[in-house]
Structure formats: structure tokens, C-alpha cells
Design an enzyme around this catalytic site. Structure first.
Site, PDB file in Angstrom:
ATOM      1  N   LYS A  22       1.041  -1.284   0.117  1.00  0.00           N
ATOM      2  CA  LYS A  22      -0.059   0.200  -0.245  1.00  0.00           C
ATOM      3  C   LYS A  22       1.297   1.498  -0.059  1.00  0.00           C
ATOM      4  O   LYS A  22       0.391   2.090  -0.712  1.00  0.00           O
ATOM      5  CB  LYS A  22      -0.810  -0.020   1.196  1.00  0.00           C
ATOM      6  CG  LYS A  22      -1.650   1.333   1.159  1.00  0.00           C
ATOM      7  CD  LYS A  22      -2.146   1.025   2.785  1.00  0.00           C
ATOM      8  CE  LYS A  22      -2.032   1.869   3.947  1.00  0.00           C
ATOM      9  NZ  LYS A  22      -1.453   3.116   3.505  1.00  0.00           N
ATOM     10  N   ASN A  23       2.124   1.355   1.064  1.00  0.00           N
ATOM     11  CA  ASN A  23       2.576   2.362   0.779  1.00  0.00           C
ATOM     12  C   ASN A  23       3.472   2.508  -0.273  1.00  0.00           C
ATOM     13  O   ASN A  23       4.207   4.046  -0.277  1.00  0.00           O
ATOM     14  CB  ASN A  23       3.585   2.806   2.253  1.00  0.00           C
ATOM     15  CG  ASN A  23       2.825   3.057   3.413  1.00  0.00           C
ATOM     16  OD1 ASN A  23       1.215   2.390   3.466  1.00  0.00           O
ATOM     17  ND2 ASN A  23       3.003   2.182   4.955  1.00  0.00           N
ATOM     18  N   CYS A 116      -5.870   7.617   8.815  1.00  0.00           N
ATOM     19  CA  CYS A 116      -6.418   7.177   9.922  1.00  0.00           C
ATOM     20  C   CYS A 116      -6.218   8.434  11.310  1.00  0.00           C
ATOM     21  O   CYS A 116      -4.662   8.977  10.892  1.00  0.00           O
ATOM     22  CB  CYS A 116      -5.518   6.109  10.766  1.00  0.00           C
ATOM     23  SG  CYS A 116      -5.415   4.595   9.142  1.00  0.00           S
ATOM     24  N   ARG A 121      -0.594  14.663  12.556  1.00  0.00           N
ATOM     25  CA  ARG A 121      -0.242  14.480  11.262  1.00  0.00           C
ATOM     26  C   ARG A 121      -0.594  15.790  10.804  1.00  0.00           C
ATOM     27  O   ARG A 121      -0.764  15.717   9.644  1.00  0.00           O
ATOM     28  CB  ARG A 121      -1.277  13.133  10.759  1.00  0.00           C
ATOM     29  CG  ARG A 121      -1.031  11.647  11.582  1.00  0.00           C
ATOM     30  CD  ARG A 121      -1.492  10.878  11.108  1.00  0.00           C
ATOM     31  NE  ARG A 121      -0.674  10.004   9.920  1.00  0.00           N
ATOM     32  CZ  ARG A 121      -1.026   9.567   8.640  1.00  0.00           C
ATOM     33  NH1 ARG A 121      -2.402   9.130   9.143  1.00  0.00           N
ATOM     34  NH2 ARG A 121      -0.029   8.396   7.908  1.00  0.00           N
ATOM     35  N   ASP A 306       3.967   1.008  12.045  1.00  0.00           N
ATOM     36  CA  ASP A 306       2.377   0.077  11.753  1.00  0.00           C
ATOM     37  C   ASP A 306       2.414  -1.075  12.068  1.00  0.00           C
ATOM     38  O   ASP A 306       1.292  -1.872  11.523  1.00  0.00           O
ATOM     39  CB  ASP A 306       2.663  -0.487   9.838  1.00  0.00           C
ATOM     40  CG  ASP A 306       2.412   1.354   9.440  1.00  0.00           C
ATOM     41  OD1 ASP A 306       2.148   2.410   9.856  1.00  0.00           O
ATOM     42  OD2 ASP A 306       2.319   1.602   7.949  1.00  0.00           O
ATOM     43  N   ARG A 398      -8.789  -0.454   4.071  1.00  0.00           N
ATOM     44  CA  ARG A 398      -7.571   0.935   3.229  1.00  0.00           C
ATOM     45  C   ARG A 398      -6.766   0.368   3.166  1.00  0.00           C
ATOM     46  O   ARG A 398      -5.762   0.525   2.241  1.00  0.00           O
ATOM     47  CB  ARG A 398      -7.802   1.839   4.946  1.00  0.00           C
ATOM     48  CG  ARG A 398      -8.573   2.370   4.875  1.00  0.00           C
ATOM     49  CD  ARG A 398      -8.086   3.724   5.804  1.00  0.00           C
ATOM     50  NE  ARG A 398      -7.364   4.334   5.334  1.00  0.00           N
ATOM     51  CZ  ARG A 398      -7.687   5.793   5.983  1.00  0.00           C
ATOM     52  NH1 ARG A 398      -8.642   6.288   6.401  1.00  0.00           N
ATOM     53  NH2 ARG A 398      -8.030   7.214   4.853  1.00  0.00           N
TER      54      ARG A 398
HETATM   55  C1  UD1 Z   1       4.343   7.340   6.036  1.00  0.00           C
HETATM   56  C2  UD1 Z   1       2.915   5.295   6.159  1.00  0.00           C
HETATM   57  C3  UD1 Z   1       2.165   5.060   7.444  1.00  0.00           C
HETATM   58  C4  UD1 Z   1       3.521   5.334   8.102  1.00  0.00           C
HETATM   59  C5  UD1 Z   1       5.076   6.260   8.543  1.00  0.00           C
HETATM   60  C6  UD1 Z   1       6.074   5.787   9.392  1.00  0.00           C
HETATM   61  C7  UD1 Z   1       2.764   6.418   4.232  1.00  0.00           C
HETATM   62  C8  UD1 Z   1       1.279   5.758   3.064  1.00  0.00           C
HETATM   63  N1  UD1 Z   1       1.994   5.930   4.963  1.00  0.00           N
HETATM   64  O1  UD1 Z   1       3.007   7.835   7.037  1.00  0.00           O
HETATM   65  O2  UD1 Z   1       1.706   4.312   7.238  1.00  0.00           O
HETATM   66  O3  UD1 Z   1       2.745   4.614   9.675  1.00  0.00           O
HETATM   67  O4  UD1 Z   1       4.911   6.798   7.468  1.00  0.00           O
HETATM   68  O5  UD1 Z   1       6.675   5.157   8.826  1.00  0.00           O
HETATM   69  O6  UD1 Z   1       3.275   5.833   3.281  1.00  0.00           O
HETATM   70  N2  UD1 Z   1       5.404  14.144  11.079  1.00  0.00           N
HETATM   71  C9  UD1 Z   1       5.347  16.378  11.177  1.00  0.00           C
HETATM   72  N3  UD1 Z   1       5.028  17.095   9.737  1.00  0.00           N
HETATM   73  C10 UD1 Z   1       5.202  16.166   8.877  1.00  0.00           C
HETATM   74  C11 UD1 Z   1       5.009  14.699   8.230  1.00  0.00           C
HETATM   75  C12 UD1 Z   1       5.436  14.282   9.454  1.00  0.00           C
HETATM   76  O7  UD1 Z   1       4.932  16.620  12.246  1.00  0.00           O
HETATM   77  O8  UD1 Z   1       5.399  17.521   8.030  1.00  0.00           O
HETATM   78  C13 UD1 Z   1       5.690  14.083  12.130  1.00  0.00           C
HETATM   79  C14 UD1 Z   1       4.229  13.227  11.916  1.00  0.00           C
HETATM   80  O9  UD1 Z   1       3.342  13.513  12.382  1.00  0.00           O
HETATM   81  C15 UD1 Z   1       4.596  11.436  12.814  1.00  0.00           C
HETATM   82  C16 UD1 Z   1       6.062  11.291  12.127  1.00  0.00           C
HETATM   83  O10 UD1 Z   1       6.859  12.932  11.663  1.00  0.00           O
HETATM   84  O11 UD1 Z   1       4.405  11.873  14.424  1.00  0.00           O
HETATM   85  C17 UD1 Z   1       5.970  10.890  11.407  1.00  0.00           C
HETATM   86  O12 UD1 Z   1       5.684  10.631   9.977  1.00  0.00           O
HETATM   87  P1  UD1 Z   1       5.452  10.575   7.909  1.00  0.00           P
HETATM   88  O13 UD1 Z   1       7.046  10.053   8.245  1.00  0.00           O
HETATM   89  O14 UD1 Z   1       5.734  11.699   7.429  1.00  0.00           O
HETATM   90  O15 UD1 Z   1       4.482   9.414   8.104  1.00  0.00           O
HETATM   91  P2  UD1 Z   1       3.876   9.979   6.578  1.00  0.00           P
HETATM   92  O16 UD1 Z   1       4.302   9.748   5.229  1.00  0.00           O
HETATM   93  O17 UD1 Z   1       2.222  10.003   7.195  1.00  0.00           O
END
Ligand code: UD1
Length: 422
Positions: A22-23, A116, A121, A306, A398
Site C-alpha cells: 500500500k505504502n 487514520c 499528522r 505500522d 484501506r
Molecule cells: C507513512 C506511512 C504510514 C507510516 C508512517 C511512519 C504511507 C502512505 N504511510 O505515513 O503507514 O505509519 O509513514 O512510518 O506511506 N510529521 C510532522 N510533520 C510533517 C510530516 C510528518 O510532524 O510534515 C510527523 C508525523 O505527525 C509523525 C511522524 O512525523 O509523527 C512520521 O510521519 P511520516 O513519516 O510523515 O508518516 P506518513 O508519511 O504520514
């Protein structure tokens, strides 16, 4: 509303082909826009989130259709750079279209993404990184308006945290940059490597994906391509947990074993025997699971957040005490009250959960609060005595393709109930 009814206590046995990731699929679907050509994506999982990504592609003007396990996208007809809020809110990865559309059209209009409910986020890291590439972003009436009047410049991006999504957004935007882009402190997840491989297959020049420094050279990737999406490491780990909790013996086909290294010690410490050959993995569960060493979720190659929920379900029926520290998301223990309803002994303080294993869980009505929490409850239900009802399995859809069919093929007693149709 849909739910699973699970008759627990059946040993899982047999072999399973693992779905595409998925990711990986979500950023690659967004990346098809940047290539502006036809992409044939093999092993693209049929999930609620990939269907949402295809709806966004169609809204933009691309042709996106599924033919069996393949998704075919024609992006040369893309003409819109705005995405309505209803489509954006369907999933978190919709934010990747911000970088992709800004790269192609020099502008983009999107609202904040959904996804989710596992924490705040925010998207601040995405926005700051795209600004570095020459994209000016403002917020107007709940919309993010991105504008790159002089095109994408490229540049030096240093991420304050190795965010997976922000790394992907930068990659999508920077492939259309006028100069080289370097991303420091980039996320190292296998899905980042997969996105780079797809873009390179389309003619891009991206090096270092999978390490903490990624370099993107300014080459317009405009080739059509056929690409096979990476197997889903989290789905693989989830089925391994389900087998481990039921005293099972399963073989997973089409896995990338090296991407599972961060979770293999957890299974071994729990007493499972894991053997691998090429892209096949076999897990044999012990008679009684043992509590693993403390688990701390971390960016790759650390323990994946995850898989934390399903790992905790496993520890809840292991002998001894397990400790889980969640460092990535603020609200990722929502499965705990549900597991407790099934008889688990778990206490939580801030981001630490302590699990005192019990010999057996018992069936109960429980609620999937997010995708991975739902998967953990399914694992718990498969191992529990009596019947478990998991409500809210739209969230499980999802990320897991035909989960009940796979589990039934391994001998599980699980069925889906569509409540409106009752
Ligand atoms: C992706 C994955 C998700 C996984 C996560 C961490 C996909 C579609 N989803 O989510 O399944 O759980 O990586 O391995 O690939 N953060 C900020 N500001 C930002 C972006 C992130 O503070 O602009 C924080 C987030 O709130 C979180 C952490 O950084 O606490 C990690 O987030 P991130 O690595 O960006 O996860 P996703 O890309 O949303």
C-alpha cells in the site's frame, strides 16, 4: 458498516501470496502524474486507499483503470491542478499530489489530507521542503494554494525528521526541477526506494533512495513504463503475527525478506522459527509464545510503527511481560482498550505500554479504530476462545487486500457481514 465475525482458536496453516505494498502503491500512483505518460503498475493492491488515489487521478484528468492485478494510468490528459476536499480527506497520501501537481502545472490547490486518526499528522515538513524547491504555498479558506511561477528550482532540502511522506513529496516535485535536489535526513523506508525505482524506470535520475541522502538530477521523466510494486512488508508481518498467535505454520510467497529484517528478531524472540529461501518465508509458531525484548518504534530500519499494534496483540498472549514504546505517532495505542475487552492485561503511561501476557484471550465485540489497530484485533480474534466481532473493518480495507479470503485459505473461521444488507 461492515464487521468481521471471527471464530477463534483455529490454527493457521498453508501458503499465501503477499499483496503489493500500500505504502509503495500510493506514492507511485501520485508519481504517474509527474511522468505525464502511460504507466502499467503490476501487483498494485486493490484497496480502499488505492481506489481513492485512482479517483483523484481521474479528477485531475488522467485515465486510471484496474485490469486484474494491474492498474493502468494514462497521465498525458491531466489538466486540473485542484483537488476537492472530499477526495483529499479520503486518505493521508492525497497530500503527495501537492508536490506532483506543483511540478507538472506550476500550481496546485488542495485541502488538508485525511487518513487514520493516529495522531496530529501535520504537514509542516512537506510545506517547508516544497518551499525550498521554489514552490510558494499559502493557505486560503482552508485550501493550500501552491504556486511555482518560475518552475521548480530544486535545491538543498534538510528534513528536521525523516518523514516518509515529506521525502516522497520532495522526490515527486524535484524530478521536474531545473537544478539538482539533495534531500538530507531522508526517510529510508523500502517504499522510498520503490518510488525512486519507479521514477527511474520512467527516465528520472534519482540516487541514494534507501539511504539518508537522496540526490535527484534535473531530468524530465517522460517515458511510459511497466513497473511491479514492492510486496507489502506490513501485510506480511501481520499474517506472520496471525499465524504465530494461532500456533500456526505458514509460508509467505513474494516477500522481500530483507525489508522484513526489522521485525524478524521480534518473531524469533517470541519463539517462532522463521526460515527464508529467496522470496519465500516460512513461520512455525511455538507451542507457547514468549514475550519479546522491549519494542521501540522508530523510522526504518527501526521497528515499524505500522506493526506495533499486531505485535502487541501477539505479546498479549505470550508468556512474560512485554514493553512497547511508540515514538512515531502520539495516538497509536487505540487498540489497547479493545484488546483489554478481550482479556489482555495492558497498562499505558504516555507512550509506553506494558503487556502482561495471558494464556488466552476471549472473544468480544471490539471496534477497529484505525487500519493497523483493526488488523491487530483480527489477529487477536483468530487466537481467541469463542467469537469475536470486529466492527469498522472499512478501516482494515484501506490496507489489506482480501484479508478474509487469505485468512480463510489458511484455515481461519472469519466472515464479513455487511450490516446495512442484513
Ligand atoms: C507513512 C506511512 C504510514 C507510516 C508512517 C511512519 C504511507 C502512505 N504511510 O505515513 O503507514 O505509519 O509513514 O512510518 O506511506 N510529521 C510532522 N510533520 C510533517 C510530516 C510528518 O510532524 O510534515 C510527523 C508525523 O505527525 C509523525 C511522524 O512525523 O509523527 C512520521 O510521519 P511520516 O513519516 O510523515 O508518516 P506518513 O508519511 O504520514
Amino acid at each position: 458498516m461492515e464487521k468481521y465475525i471471527i471464530e477463534g482458536g483455529r490454527r493457521l496453516e498453508g501458503s499465501l501470496q503477499i499483496q503489493g505494498s500500500k505504502n509503495s502503491a500510493l506514492p507511485i500512483l501520485a508519481a504517474t502524474v509527474v511522468t505525464g505518460e502511460t504507466s502499467i503498475l503490476r501487483r498494485c493492491p486493490d484497496l480502499r486507499d488505492t481506489r481513492a488515489a485512482m479517483r483523484i487521478l481521474r479528477h485531475i484528468g488522467c485515465a486510471a483503470e484496474r485490469v486484474g492485478g494491474q492498474v493502468i494510468v494514462r497521465a498525458d490528459t491531466a489538466k486540473r491542478y485542484d483537488i476537492p476536499g472530499a477526495l483529499m480527506r479520503e486518505m493521508r497520501s492525497s497530500i503527495l499530489f501537492l508536490g506532483a501537481l506543483a511540478a507538472v502545472f506550476g500550481r496546485a490547490e488542495v485541502s488538508s489530507p485525511g487518513g487514520c486518526a493516529i495522531g496530529l499528522r501535520p504537514i509542516d515538513i512537506h510545506l517547508a521542503a516544497l518551499e525550498t524547491l521554489g514552490v510558494h504555498i499559502t493557505q486560503q479558506g482552508g485550501q493550500w494554494i501552491a504556486y511555482a511561477p518560475g518552475g521548480i528550482t530544486g535545491g538543498q532540502v534538510a528534513l528536521p525528521f525523516p518523514s516518509v511522506g515529506a521525502t516522497e513529496n520532495v522526490m515527486l516535485c524535484a524530478v521536474r526541477g531545473k537544478q539538482r535536489t539533495q534531500i538530507r535526513n531522508a526517510a529510508r523506508e523500502p517504499e522510498i526506494r520503490d518510488l525512486a525505482q519507479y521514477l527511474n524506470a520512467c527516465g528520472a535520475d534519482i540516487r541514494g533512495a534507501g539511504s539518508d541522502t537522496i540526490v535527484i538530477e534535473p531530468v524530465d521523466p517522460v517515458r511510459a513504463c511497466e513497473y511491479t510494486i514492492l510486496p507489502d512488508r506490513i501485510a506480511a508481518a501481520t499474517y506472520m503475527a496471525a499465524a504465530a498467535m494461532t500456533g500456526g505454520d505458514i509460508v509467505l510467497r513474494d516477500v522481500t525478506v530483507q525489508d522484513l529484517w526489522p521485525v524478524l528478531p521480534f518473531f524469533e524472540q517470541s519463539g517462532c522459527r522463521v526460515t527464508t529461501q529467496g522470496d519465500t518465508l516460512r513461520l512455525r509458531a511455538p507451542h507457547v509464545l514468549q514475550s519479546p525484548n522491549p519494542v521501540r518504534t522508530m523510522p526504518y530500519p527501526g521497528f515499524p510503527t505500522d506493526f506495533q499494534a499486531a505485535a502487541m496483540a501477539m505479546a498479549s498472549v505470550a508468556q512474560g511481560t512485554g514493553v512497547f514504546v511508540e515514538t512515531i505517532f502520539e495516538s497509536r495505542f487505540k487498540h489497547v482498550p479493545q484488546l483489554i475487552r478481550m482479556g489482555a492485561h495492558i497498562t499505558v503511561q504516555n507512550n509506553v505500554a506494558v503487556v502482561q501476557g495471558v494464556p488466552v484471550l476471549h472473544g468480544a465485540p471490539v471496534q477497529a479504530t484505525d487500519l493497523r489497530a483493526g488488523a491487530a484485533l483480527v489477529c487477536a480474534g483468530l487466537a481467541a476462545r469463542d467469537v469475536t466481532e470486529v466492527q469498522g473493518i472499512e478501516l482494515v480495507d484501506r490496507g489489506y487486500e482480501k484479508m478474509e479470503d487469505h485468512l480463510i485459505s489458511l484455515g481461519a473461521g472469519i466472515r464479513r457481514i455487511v450490516q446495512d444488507a442484513e
